[in-house]
Design an enzyme around this catalytic site. Structure first.
Site, PDB file in Angstrom:
ATOM      1  N   GLY A  73      58.688 -88.018  32.044  1.00  0.00           N
ATOM      2  CA  GLY A  73      57.890 -88.637  30.824  1.00  0.00           C
ATOM      3  C   GLY A  73      59.054 -89.029  29.761  1.00  0.00           C
ATOM      4  O   GLY A  73      58.552 -89.978  29.183  1.00  0.00           O
ATOM      5  N   THR A  74      59.776 -88.251  29.617  1.00  0.00           N
ATOM      6  CA  THR A  74      60.646 -88.516  28.302  1.00  0.00           C
ATOM      7  C   THR A  74      61.278 -89.739  28.363  1.00  0.00           C
ATOM      8  O   THR A  74      61.130 -90.570  27.740  1.00  0.00           O
ATOM      9  CB  THR A  74      61.557 -87.397  28.172  1.00  0.00           C
ATOM     10  OG1 THR A  74      60.936 -86.276  27.679  1.00  0.00           O
ATOM     11  CG2 THR A  74      62.629 -87.781  27.058  1.00  0.00           C
ATOM     12  N   GLN A 184      49.485 -86.800  29.424  1.00  0.00           N
ATOM     13  CA  GLN A 184      48.383 -86.026  29.433  1.00  0.00           C
ATOM     14  C   GLN A 184      47.093 -86.688  29.825  1.00  0.00           C
ATOM     15  O   GLN A 184      46.116 -85.972  29.791  1.00  0.00           O
ATOM     16  CB  GLN A 184      48.154 -85.424  28.009  1.00  0.00           C
ATOM     17  CG  GLN A 184      49.491 -84.546  27.502  1.00  0.00           C
ATOM     18  CD  GLN A 184      49.604 -83.249  28.327  1.00  0.00           C
ATOM     19  OE1 GLN A 184      48.946 -83.007  29.127  1.00  0.00           O
ATOM     20  NE2 GLN A 184      50.844 -82.794  28.223  1.00  0.00           N
ATOM     21  N   SER A 204      54.086 -88.530  34.157  1.00  0.00           N
ATOM     22  CA  SER A 204      54.948 -87.426  34.568  1.00  0.00           C
ATOM     23  C   SER A 204      54.273 -86.686  35.311  1.00  0.00           C
ATOM     24  O   SER A 204      53.330 -86.232  35.629  1.00  0.00           O
ATOM     25  CB  SER A 204      55.256 -86.618  33.089  1.00  0.00           C
ATOM     26  OG  SER A 204      55.835 -85.437  33.560  1.00  0.00           O
ATOM     27  N   SER A 205      55.118 -86.403  36.563  1.00  0.00           N
ATOM     28  CA  SER A 205      54.790 -85.861  37.841  1.00  0.00           C
ATOM     29  C   SER A 205      54.557 -84.284  37.745  1.00  0.00           C
ATOM     30  O   SER A 205      53.242 -83.721  38.122  1.00  0.00           O
ATOM     31  CB  SER A 205      55.833 -85.685  38.858  1.00  0.00           C
ATOM     32  OG  SER A 205      55.557 -84.814  39.760  1.00  0.00           O
ATOM     33  N   HIS A 206      55.077 -83.337  36.923  1.00  0.00           N
ATOM     34  CA  HIS A 206      54.935 -82.131  36.754  1.00  0.00           C
ATOM     35  C   HIS A 206      53.633 -81.559  36.055  1.00  0.00           C
ATOM     36  O   HIS A 206      53.275 -80.632  36.092  1.00  0.00           O
ATOM     37  CB  HIS A 206      56.081 -81.276  36.201  1.00  0.00           C
ATOM     38  CG  HIS A 206      56.337 -81.404  34.932  1.00  0.00           C
ATOM     39  ND1 HIS A 206      56.217 -80.361  33.887  1.00  0.00           N
ATOM     40  CD2 HIS A 206      56.801 -82.427  34.165  1.00  0.00           C
ATOM     41  CE1 HIS A 206      56.358 -80.926  32.702  1.00  0.00           C
ATOM     42  NE2 HIS A 206      56.849 -82.060  32.656  1.00  0.00           N
ATOM     43  N   THR A 240      71.212 -92.657  40.989  1.00  0.00           N
ATOM     44  CA  THR A 240      70.599 -92.506  42.504  1.00  0.00           C
ATOM     45  C   THR A 240      69.181 -92.208  42.302  1.00  0.00           C
ATOM     46  O   THR A 240      68.715 -91.171  41.826  1.00  0.00           O
ATOM     47  CB  THR A 240      71.479 -91.612  43.081  1.00  0.00           C
ATOM     48  OG1 THR A 240      72.870 -91.838  43.084  1.00  0.00           O
ATOM     49  CG2 THR A 240      70.919 -91.446  44.318  1.00  0.00           C
ATOM     50  N   CYS A 329      57.914 -78.902  24.082  1.00  0.00           N
ATOM     51  CA  CYS A 329      59.182 -79.496  23.457  1.00  0.00           C
ATOM     52  C   CYS A 329      59.400 -79.070  21.995  1.00  0.00           C
ATOM     53  O   CYS A 329      60.394 -79.578  21.405  1.00  0.00           O
ATOM     54  CB  CYS A 329      58.980 -80.846  23.684  1.00  0.00           C
ATOM     55  SG  CYS A 329      59.216 -81.253  25.450  1.00  0.00           S
TER      56      CYS A 329
END
Length: 382
Positions: A73-74, A184, A204-206, A240, A329
């Site tokens: 996300g960042t 979110q 964001s995946s997590h 990569t 964060c």
């Protein structure tokens, strides 16, 4: 010990979907080549990567060529901001006063480089109003960033109305890009990335049961990247590619994106009502009790008089309930910039904690959380 049962910090991260992660690991092990390689094993990995892109696009309801895989996300938030720095002339960047550090800290760095960074004020509900955005637009405004759902209070921002307001205010002249942090929101509330005024968005995946270290940048049109490298992801995000992460994230999106949240909403409303009746408890913002539809049912902020936030966190942690005092964060900085932007009194800011839920939070677990909170507050109010 089953830590997941009483885990209420989903806004920080989520436990991975084991079935999806195991499947992604298997696929990655079988397709271990470099997707940018020209040999057979590289081409096989490239095929898997593009299939993941198509799957993600299908889940999000957008075209595959608008999807760029990033490290999280960042980075997805920062790429559109940094892109304006490739322009020959410096201008103005508008960000909301309640943005995540991924946006605020990057904007601060841009300020040091000579850019004019202006914060859009929030109202006391933690909402950024369209009029507040358009009142700050200038001829040199290059980008506007407003998140979809605030990570501390759960306030849902009127991003579609803001997009329309920007378009109308800029009719007949250059329109700044509009970027939305959807970290979110995805998997929690309904999101339409195809909306005509949204130019880019971060995912964001997590946050939705995927692995850490993989994100998506949705971008309606291509941009001139500020950071350069090997040219992967059409030059927008060099490096990569994370095939394992892309496969897992795409499958999580297919499973959880725009999932019905009505059951969670009913349970969260009940939880808020119970909390509001506890002596010394303040829902943040208090208006949430009446304005339920303006907030995500997956995040609740509450303050408990005379119990510092860190104390409440440790007290619940000691009996096996896991929460937070705010953004992961910024928690180490012991500051609450979002609550400050909402003009929340200092005594409330210091005692506020965040409860956040996810796709696998059960109603029974929330009931047990309430009982645990009740137990802790009784210890401090004897």
């Amino acid at each position: 010990m089953d830590y997941k049962k009483h885990y209420f910090d989903w806004a920080a991260t989520s436990p991975a979907d084991e079935d999806i992660l195991n499947e992604a690991v298997k696929i990655s092990l079988e397709n271990w080549g470099n997707p940018s390689g020209s040999n057979t094993v590289g081409k096989k990995a490239k095929t898997i990567l593009e299939e993941a892109r198509s799957t993600a696009a299908k889940a999000l309801g957008v075209k595959p060529d608008t999807i760029y895989f990033t490290s999280g996300g960042t980075e997805s938030n920062q790429i559109p901001l940094l892109a304006v720095m490739s322009k020959p002339l410096k201008g103005t960047v508008l960000i909301s006063s309640i943005e995540h550090p991924a946006v605020k800290a990057q904007a601060e760095a841009m300020k040091h480089c000579g850019w004019n960074v202006v914060e859009i004020p929030s109202n006391t509900d933690g909402i950024i109003e369209p009029e507040a955005v358009t009142s700050l637009l200038t001829n040199d405004t290059m980008i506007v960033a407003v998140m979809a759902v605030n990570n501390e209070t759960g306030s849902i921002q009127p991003i579609y109305e803001i997009a329309d307001a920007i378009t109308k205010a800029c009719e007949g002249k250059r329109r700044p890009k509009f970027h939305v942090d959807c970290v979110q929101a995805v998997g929690k509330i309904s999101i339409d990335l195809n909306y005509k005024g949204i130019d880019s968005a971060a995912l964001s995946s997590h946050k939705i049961c995927g692995p850490r270290g993989i994100g998506i940048l949705y971008m309606k049109d291509s941009i001139e990247p500020f950071l350069r490298g090997g040219g992967q992801e059409k030059g927008i995000r060099s490096g990569t590619e994370n095939v394992l992460g892309a496969v897992a994230f795409s499958k999580c999106l297919l499973r959880y994106f725009n999932k019905d949240n009505s059951a969670q909403k009913a349970k969260t409303d009940e939880f808020i009502e119970q909390l509001s009746k506890l002596p010394g408890c303040t829902i943040v913002p208090p208006s949430r009790i009446e304005k339920k539809d303006l907030f995500s049912p997956f995040i609740v902020q509450a303050a408990f008089a005379h119990i510092p936030g860190n104390v409440m966190l440790r007290s619940l942690d000691a009996i096996g309930f896991y929460i937070s005092t705010g953004s992961a964060c910024s928690s180490k900085k012991n500051s609450r910039p979002v609550l400050e932007a909402m003009h929340v009194p200092s005594e409330i800011r210091e005692t506020a904690v965040r409860f956040s839920f996810g796709q696998h939070t059960t109603p029974q677990a929330i009931d047990e959380l309430y009982d645990a909170i009740l137990s802790v507050t009784k210890q401090f109010n004897r």
